[in-house]
Design a protein around this motif. Structure first.
Motif, PDB file in Angstrom:
ATOM      1  N   LEU A  65      89.216  52.805  66.154  1.00  0.00           N
ATOM      2  CA  LEU A  65      89.181  53.441  64.836  1.00  0.00           C
ATOM      3  C   LEU A  65      90.550  54.037  64.547  1.00  0.00           C
ATOM      4  O   LEU A  65      91.179  54.634  65.424  1.00  0.00           O
ATOM      5  N   HIS A  66      90.982  53.902  63.297  1.00  0.00           N
ATOM      6  CA  HIS A  66      92.307  54.373  62.899  1.00  0.00           C
ATOM      7  C   HIS A  66      92.203  55.530  61.908  1.00  0.00           C
ATOM      8  O   HIS A  66      91.255  55.612  61.118  1.00  0.00           O
ATOM      9  N   ARG A  67      93.199  56.407  61.950  1.00  0.00           N
ATOM     10  CA  ARG A  67      93.283  57.492  60.985  1.00  0.00           C
ATOM     11  C   ARG A  67      93.828  56.923  59.674  1.00  0.00           C
ATOM     12  O   ARG A  67      94.918  56.326  59.655  1.00  0.00           O
ATOM     13  N   PRO A  68      93.100  57.071  58.572  1.00  0.00           N
ATOM     14  CA  PRO A  68      93.526  56.442  57.313  1.00  0.00           C
ATOM     15  C   PRO A  68      94.892  56.883  56.810  1.00  0.00           C
ATOM     16  O   PRO A  68      95.602  56.101  56.188  1.00  0.00           O
ATOM     17  N   GLN A  69      95.290  58.134  57.111  1.00  0.00           N
ATOM     18  CA  GLN A  69      96.553  58.615  56.560  1.00  0.00           C
ATOM     19  C   GLN A  69      97.766  57.866  57.095  1.00  0.00           C
ATOM     20  O   GLN A  69      98.747  57.643  56.383  1.00  0.00           O
ATOM     21  N   ASP A  70      97.722  57.477  58.375  1.00  0.00           N
ATOM     22  CA  ASP A  70      98.925  56.887  58.965  1.00  0.00           C
ATOM     23  C   ASP A  70      98.657  55.731  59.919  1.00  0.00           C
ATOM     24  O   ASP A  70      99.581  55.175  60.504  1.00  0.00           O
ATOM     25  N   GLY A  71      97.396  55.345  60.087  1.00  0.00           N
ATOM     26  CA  GLY A  71      97.075  54.220  60.944  1.00  0.00           C
ATOM     27  C   GLY A  71      97.015  54.527  62.427  1.00  0.00           C
ATOM     28  O   GLY A  71      96.812  53.631  63.243  1.00  0.00           O
ATOM     29  N   LYS A  72      97.195  55.794  62.808  1.00  0.00           N
ATOM     30  CA  LYS A  72      97.146  56.160  64.223  1.00  0.00           C
ATOM     31  C   LYS A  72      95.750  55.909  64.792  1.00  0.00           C
ATOM     32  O   LYS A  72      94.735  56.221  64.154  1.00  0.00           O
ATOM     33  N   VAL A  73      95.694  55.314  65.991  1.00  0.00           N
ATOM     34  CA  VAL A  73      94.414  55.096  66.646  1.00  0.00           C
ATOM     35  C   VAL A  73      93.885  56.437  67.150  1.00  0.00           C
ATOM     36  O   VAL A  73      94.551  57.131  67.922  1.00  0.00           O
ATOM     37  N   VAL A  74      92.701  56.821  66.690  1.00  0.00           N
ATOM     38  CA  VAL A  74      92.108  58.097  67.083  1.00  0.00           C
ATOM     39  C   VAL A  74      90.920  57.901  68.027  1.00  0.00           C
ATOM     40  O   VAL A  74      90.445  58.846  68.649  1.00  0.00           O
ATOM     41  N   TYR A  75      90.441  56.676  68.128  1.00  0.00           N
ATOM     42  CA  TYR A  75      89.336  56.372  69.044  1.00  0.00           C
ATOM     43  C   TYR A  75      89.447  54.907  69.432  1.00  0.00           C
ATOM     44  O   TYR A  75      89.425  54.027  68.572  1.00  0.00           O
ATOM     45  N   GLU A  76      89.587  54.646  70.721  1.00  0.00           N
ATOM     46  CA  GLU A  76      89.824  53.277  71.178  1.00  0.00           C
ATOM     47  C   GLU A  76      88.571  52.420  71.199  1.00  0.00           C
ATOM     48  O   GLU A  76      88.651  51.203  71.344  1.00  0.00           O
ATOM     49  N   GLY A  77      87.426  53.044  71.031  1.00  0.00           N
ATOM     50  CA  GLY A  77      86.173  52.296  71.029  1.00  0.00           C
ATOM     51  C   GLY A  77      85.671  52.045  72.440  1.00  0.00           C
ATOM     52  O   GLY A  77      86.432  51.629  73.313  1.00  0.00           O
ATOM     53  N   GLN A  78      84.385  52.289  72.692  1.00  0.00           N
ATOM     54  CA  GLN A  78      83.795  52.088  74.011  1.00  0.00           C
ATOM     55  C   GLN A  78      82.574  51.169  73.962  1.00  0.00           C
ATOM     56  O   GLN A  78      82.012  50.837  75.006  1.00  0.00           O
ATOM     57  N   ARG A  79      82.203  50.727  72.783  1.00  0.00           N
ATOM     58  CA  ARG A  79      81.053  49.834  72.636  1.00  0.00           C
ATOM     59  C   ARG A  79      81.551  48.394  72.600  1.00  0.00           C
ATOM     60  O   ARG A  79      82.324  48.024  71.728  1.00  0.00           O
ATOM     61  N   ARG A  80      81.096  47.592  73.547  1.00  0.00           N
ATOM     62  CA  ARG A  80      81.578  46.215  73.652  1.00  0.00           C
ATOM     63  C   ARG A  80      81.177  45.410  72.421  1.00  0.00           C
ATOM     64  O   ARG A  80      80.018  45.376  72.020  1.00  0.00           O
ATOM     65  N   ALA A  81      82.177  44.736  71.812  1.00  0.00           N
ATOM     66  CA  ALA A  81      81.933  43.909  70.628  1.00  0.00           C
ATOM     67  C   ALA A  81      82.089  42.426  70.924  1.00  0.00           C
ATOM     68  O   ALA A  81      81.855  41.596  70.060  1.00  0.00           O
ATOM     69  N   GLY A  82      82.495  42.095  72.157  1.00  0.00           N
ATOM     70  CA  GLY A  82      82.689  40.695  72.521  1.00  0.00           C
ATOM     71  C   GLY A  82      83.402  40.607  73.852  1.00  0.00           C
ATOM     72  O   GLY A  82      83.581  41.609  74.562  1.00  0.00           O
ATOM     73  N   THR A  83      83.801  39.399  74.196  1.00  0.00           N
ATOM     74  CA  THR A  83      84.515  39.169  75.456  1.00  0.00           C
ATOM     75  C   THR A  83      85.733  38.288  75.201  1.00  0.00           C
ATOM     76  O   THR A  83      85.843  37.634  74.160  1.00  0.00           O
ATOM     77  N   ALA A  84      86.633  38.264  76.184  1.00  0.00           N
ATOM     78  CA  ALA A  84      87.854  37.467  76.040  1.00  0.00           C
ATOM     79  C   ALA A  84      88.260  36.894  77.393  1.00  0.00           C
ATOM     80  O   ALA A  84      87.967  37.470  78.445  1.00  0.00           O
ATOM     81  N   THR A  85      88.928  35.749  77.337  1.00  0.00           N
ATOM     82  CA  THR A  85      89.532  35.137  78.514  1.00  0.00           C
ATOM     83  C   THR A  85      91.009  34.924  78.230  1.00  0.00           C
ATOM     84  O   THR A  85      91.378  34.414  77.168  1.00  0.00           O
TER      85      THR A  85
END
Length: 208
Positions: A65-85
């Motif tokens: 999640l990003h802060r709308p004022q400047d795009g800074k990431v304020v929460y990296e997210g902990q709920r898995r949305a997919g996988t990658a290789t």
């Protein structure tokens, strides 16, 4: 009023441009990956790479999640949305800055599977401390869900081959794709409208 040949040609060009814009819809996904031992790499993905991979990584995908004022990431997210290789061809264990590393990635998102091939450029091997490797990847989409036309993937990445404490191997990605812009059904249009309005309301609350 009579039209010159130039006017007719210009009109045709404008129609063609409009048609192209209507048919190619721009889609953007932004997410992060983190190496995950419980999600091993897909061997079939690396076998299909246009090179022999020497490093294969499995990862989970999260939505920051990003802060709308400047795009800074304020929460990296902990709920898995997919996988990658990730499939890489690393031949120099010193990871010299400037080296180009062949890369082949597969992202499995709720939207579908996206596969991209390209290279990662090593940026440094001593920031913020020795043996931590920073890099940036630029890749072309070579496989994608039905309805998509292609696109590209870019990243800023951290590789922690020395297993330094406090650092994880992972990346922040932007997946920039184009899909067929043919007419959508009412349900799809309503869903996109609702998502856009929800995002605007969130932004307005933060600005207050």
């Amino acid at each position: 009023m009579s039209l010159s040949r130039g006017d007719v040609v210009l009109g045709v060009l404008l129609v063609l441009v409009g048609a192209t814009q209507a048919r190619a819809e721009e889609v953007m996904f932004q997410f992060r990956t983190q190496e995950d031992a419980s999600r091993p790499p897909d061997e079939a993905v690396c076998a299909a790479a246009p090179f022999v991979a020497t490093v294969k990584l499995g990862a989970s995908i999260y939505i920051p999640l990003h802060r709308p004022q400047d795009g800074k990431v304020v929460y990296e997210g902990q709920r898995r949305a997919g996988t990658a290789t990730a499939c890489l061809r690393i031949t120099d264990p010193t990871f010299p800055p400037g080296q180009q590393v062949p890369a082949h990635f597969r992202f499995s998102l709720p939207e579908g599977h996206f596969t991209a091939t390209g290279a990662c450029t090593l940026v440094s091997n001593d920031v913020p401390e020795p043996k931590l490797v920073l890099g940036a990847c630029a890749l072309k989409l070579v496989e994608f869900p039905p309805g998509y036309k292609g696109g590209m993937v870019s990243s800023t990445s951290i590789f922690n081959p020395a297993k330094l404490s406090g650092y994880a191997t992972g990346s922040f990605y932007t997946l920039h794709a184009y899909r067929d812009g043919k007419a959508k059904d009412a349900r799809a249009l309503a869903k996109e409208r609702d998502e856009r309005e929800a995002a605007m309301k969130t932004e307005a609350k933060v600005d207050k």
